[in-house]
Design an enzyme around this catalytic site. Structure first.
Site, PDB file in Angstrom:
ATOM      1  N   SER A  70       0.797  -1.226   0.000  1.00  0.00           N
ATOM      2  CA  SER A  70       0.000   0.000   0.000  1.00  0.00           C
ATOM      3  C   SER A  70       0.833   1.281   0.000  1.00  0.00           C
ATOM      4  CB  SER A  70      -0.951   0.021   1.191  1.00  0.00           C
ATOM      5  OG  SER A  70      -0.257   0.207   2.399  1.00  0.00           O
TER       6      SER A  70
ATOM      7  N   LYS B 163       1.018   4.305   7.007  1.00  0.00           N
ATOM      8  CA  LYS B 163       0.340   5.157   6.033  1.00  0.00           C
ATOM      9  C   LYS B 163       0.818   6.596   6.218  1.00  0.00           C
ATOM     10  CE  LYS B 163      -2.677   2.040   4.474  1.00  0.00           C
ATOM     11  NZ  LYS B 163      -1.925   0.846   4.823  1.00  0.00           N
TER      12      LYS B 163
END
Length: 146
Positions: free
Chosen positions: A67, A104
């Site tokens: 990701s 993230k």
């Protein structure tokens, strides 16, 4: 296809107890035209000494997943995470979200906090009051294999 990825990170603590390290050539290695190397000054270099600013608050963790590839964080890369740094907009953070760790980019906006992946195949995660959420640390460096 958009998917939500949860990462299982394996954490390691830096070992700063030894002052050894690998041999370091201070002259540099040319990435352009080779230059004659008259003197190769050798010394020992510890990556912990360079990458770790606060040894009591710094940990290593291995990335698991895709990701964050747009930010240069690839599967199996080793992250250097400093828990003493303040979280801020646009920083890359290791977060504990609903019982799992994830890495993230933090997006702090008027409508709340978002965990932004760096891969278009993954969707952003909006943090709500229902989430069990902790910003565990800020990523300061990435160590890669080539």
């Amino acid at each position: 296809m958009l998917v939500r990825e949860n990462l299982s990170l394996t954490f390691f603590t830096p070992d700063l107890s030894q002052n050894s390290g690998a041999i370091y050539f201070e002259t540099g290695i040319s990435a352009g035209f080779p230059s004659p190397a008259d003197d190769f000054k050798q010394e020992r270099l510890s990556l912990d000494g360079i990458l770790v600013k606060n040894k009591l608050a710094t940990f290593y963790a291995r990335v698991s997943g895709q990701s964050m590839i747009g930010a240069g964080l690839d599967d199996n890369d080793l992250l250097v995470i400093d828990r003493s740094l303040e979280p801020a907009h646009n920083k890359i953070a290791v977060c504990f979200l609903d019982g799992e760790f994830t890495v993230k980019r933090l997006k702090v906006q008027a409508d709340g906090v978002w965990l932004q992946p760096e891969n278009p195949n993954y969707k952003p995660i909006k943090i709500t009051e229902e989430n069990n959420f902790v910003i565990w640390g800020i990523v300061t460096n990435v160590i890669k294999k080539v």
